[in-house]
Design a protein around this motif. Structure first.
Motif, PDB file in Angstrom:
ATOM      1  N   SER A 354       0.832  -1.207   0.000  1.00 39.64           N
ATOM      2  CA  SER A 354       0.000   0.000   0.000  1.00 39.64           C
ATOM      3  C   SER A 354       0.866   1.256   0.000  1.00 39.64           C
ATOM      4  O   SER A 354       0.577   2.234  -0.709  1.00 39.64           O
ATOM      5  N   THR A 355       1.940   1.230   0.779  1.00 42.86           N
ATOM      6  CA  THR A 355       2.857   2.372   0.808  1.00 42.86           C
ATOM      7  C   THR A 355       3.505   2.575  -0.559  1.00 42.86           C
ATOM      8  O   THR A 355       3.633   3.713  -1.041  1.00 42.86           O
ATOM      9  N   TRP A 356       3.896   1.501  -1.194  1.00 38.94           N
ATOM     10  CA  TRP A 356       4.506   1.578  -2.523  1.00 38.94           C
ATOM     11  C   TRP A 356       3.522   2.133  -3.558  1.00 38.94           C
ATOM     12  O   TRP A 356       3.861   3.012  -4.353  1.00 38.94           O
ATOM     13  N   LEU A 357       2.301   1.623  -3.535  1.00 39.60           N
ATOM     14  CA  LEU A 357       1.309   2.075  -4.502  1.00 39.60           C
ATOM     15  C   LEU A 357       0.941   3.548  -4.285  1.00 39.60           C
ATOM     16  O   LEU A 357       0.649   4.274  -5.227  1.00 39.60           O
ATOM     17  N   ARG A 358       0.965   3.976  -3.031  1.00 41.82           N
ATOM     18  CA  ARG A 358       0.612   5.363  -2.714  1.00 41.82           C
ATOM     19  C   ARG A 358       1.731   6.332  -3.072  1.00 41.82           C
ATOM     20  O   ARG A 358       1.485   7.449  -3.534  1.00 41.82           O
ATOM     21  N   THR A 359       2.991   5.910  -2.854  1.00 43.79           N
ATOM     22  CA  THR A 359       4.115   6.835  -2.996  1.00 43.79           C
ATOM     23  C   THR A 359       4.958   6.586  -4.245  1.00 43.79           C
ATOM     24  O   THR A 359       5.642   7.513  -4.720  1.00 43.79           O
ATOM     25  N   GLY A 360       4.957   5.357  -4.757  1.00 40.54           N
ATOM     26  CA  GLY A 360       5.861   5.012  -5.844  1.00 40.54           C
ATOM     27  C   GLY A 360       7.320   5.083  -5.445  1.00 40.54           C
ATOM     28  O   GLY A 360       8.215   5.150  -6.291  1.00 40.54           O
ATOM     29  N   ASP A 361       7.580   5.025  -4.147  1.00 47.58           N
ATOM     30  CA  ASP A 361       8.931   5.231  -3.605  1.00 47.58           C
ATOM     31  C   ASP A 361       9.304   4.029  -2.733  1.00 47.58           C
ATOM     32  O   ASP A 361       8.757   3.860  -1.643  1.00 47.58           O
ATOM     33  N   ARG A 362      10.225   3.213  -3.190  1.00 43.13           N
ATOM     34  CA  ARG A 362      10.612   2.038  -2.404  1.00 43.13           C
ATOM     35  C   ARG A 362      11.324   2.439  -1.113  1.00 43.13           C
ATOM     36  O   ARG A 362      11.262   1.732  -0.123  1.00 43.13           O
ATOM     37  N   ARG A 363      12.007   3.571  -1.146  1.00 39.89           N
ATOM     38  CA  ARG A 363      12.635   4.049   0.080  1.00 39.89           C
ATOM     39  C   ARG A 363      11.576   4.341   1.142  1.00 39.89           C
ATOM     40  O   ARG A 363      11.783   4.067   2.324  1.00 39.89           O
TER      41      ARG A 363
END
Length: 378
Positions: A354-363
């Motif tokens: 969910s964090t990846w899909l929301r931000t597009g940022d793996r960091r």
């Protein structure tokens, strides 16, 4: 029916438990997986804290709690152990990342820890050992003899998928979204001695299988069995090794509670002479795969009924089997509260994705894991 009082050869099944967790080490500025030579050397020398141990790569550390008898003790030991490991990581200016895989780094950046045990592992398993860029959570439950351990082990097989589904924390591997909640499970299953063994029958059956595996060269001894559940080679315990490492202490405590209750319940069934459930290995592999694929975000596969079931139904069925034991142990309210919390917010894997899909940022994903894992140490 009291299960917390079951005794075998003078010892109480399930009275004690302990937990081991493995963590990646990351740079706080970049969140890159980074070797920690000072932390690893200190852990090898026993100077990183009594609960901190080395792992196969210098980009990892392991913790092990002391022997616990209550869930309160488990929580306190986990908090203390994670704090010790964090202090060890700080020797190299690094942080702990409590997830079974790193969001983008992989084994290519993992130096093998110097030491006879790890060199022997690489010699025996070659690339499989060098590519062991995964972390797990192991729960030991006290059990007094090998026959009882095997009787419980044989009966655990139908429960492995739902226990796995509740702990998933490895959706990414080598820089890609794998589409799985527990890629670690798939990666780990490449070993020829991983997964769930067929029913062993008794202690002699276990010894015969182990002797065969030793003769084959797959393992040196019982401490190298990579089964989802195994009798411990060095402790009077049965060890559950199926879980991803849980990002939060709450989820680790929940997993430990469910595992210990299951051991108590299955030991009673074995003592009563109830038969081992008949379970086709093909269906168990399918159920294990389904749990790794979907976690709690989609249907699970019941290997006994040979049908798909919703994750809430699967978790509810497990709780129904453990309810009487957990009530008698005084753990029902805590366990059900933690289960509802988990079902409401989702596993670590689901929240990472969910964090990846929301931000597009793996960091940002790595930062979320580090932050959530550190919250329980305060």
């Amino acid at each position: 029916m009291r299960t917390d009082g079951l005794q075998t050869e003078g010892a109480v099944v399930g009275r004690t438990l302990g937990v081991e967790e493995e963590f990646h080490l990351v740079d706080p500025a970049t969140m890159e997986m980074t070797p920690g030579p000072r932390a690893s050397a200190a852990a090898l020398a026993g100077d990183a804290g009594e609960r901190v141990h080395p792992e196969i790569a210098t980009t990892q550390l392991e913790i092990a709690t002391g022997i616990c008898t209550s869930l309160e003790q488990v929580r306190a030991e986990l908090v203390a152990a994670r704090r010790e490991a964090a202090a060890a990581a700080e020797r190299d200016g690094l942080l702990l990342l409590p997830a079974s895989t790193h969001p983008w780094n992989s084994w290519h950046t993992m130096p093998v820890t110097p030491g006879e045990r790890y060199e022997a592992m690489v010699d025996r398993w070659a690339g499989l050992a060098r590519q062991q860029d995964i972390c797990g959570c192991h729960v030991h439950v006290g059990i007094p003899d090998l026959d009882t351990a095997v009787a419980v082990l044989d009966r655990t097989r139908p429960y492995i998928p739902v226990l796995l589904a509740m702990t998933c924390s490895s959706p990414f591997h080598d820089g890609v979204d794998t589409g799985y909640e527990s890629w670690r499970t798939l990666w780990w299953t490449r070993f020829p001695h991983a997964g769930a063994p067929e029913p062993l029958g008794d202690a002699d059956g276990y010894r015969r299988v182990l002797a065969g595996l030793v003769a084959s060269g797959v393992v040196a001894d019982g401490s190298h069995l990579y089964w989802d559940v195994r009798p411990s080679a060095r402790l009077p315990t049965i060890e559950f090794r199926l879980a991803d490492v849980c990002t939060t202490v709450d989820d680790t405590v929940l997993h430990a509670a469910l595992v210990r209750s299951l051991v108590r319940v299955l030991a009673v069934r074995a003592q009563r002479g109830e038969p081992v459930p008949e379970l086709r290995p093909e269906l168990l592999r399918a159920a294990r795969w389904r749990a790794a694929r979907s976690g709690l975000t989609g249907p699970l596969f019941d290997p006994l009924r040979a049908e798909l079931v919703g994750p809430r139904e699967a978790v509810g069925a497990l709780l129904a089997e453990l309810e009487e034991d957990l009530i008698e142990a005084g753990e029902w309210d805590e366990v059900t509260a933690r289960v509802q919390d988990l079902l409401g917010r989702g596993t670590s894997a689901a929240r990472q994705r969910s964090t990846w899909l929301r931000t597009g940022d793996r960091r940002a994903v790595a930062e979320w894991v580090v932050r959530e894992g550190a919250a329980g140490r305060s």
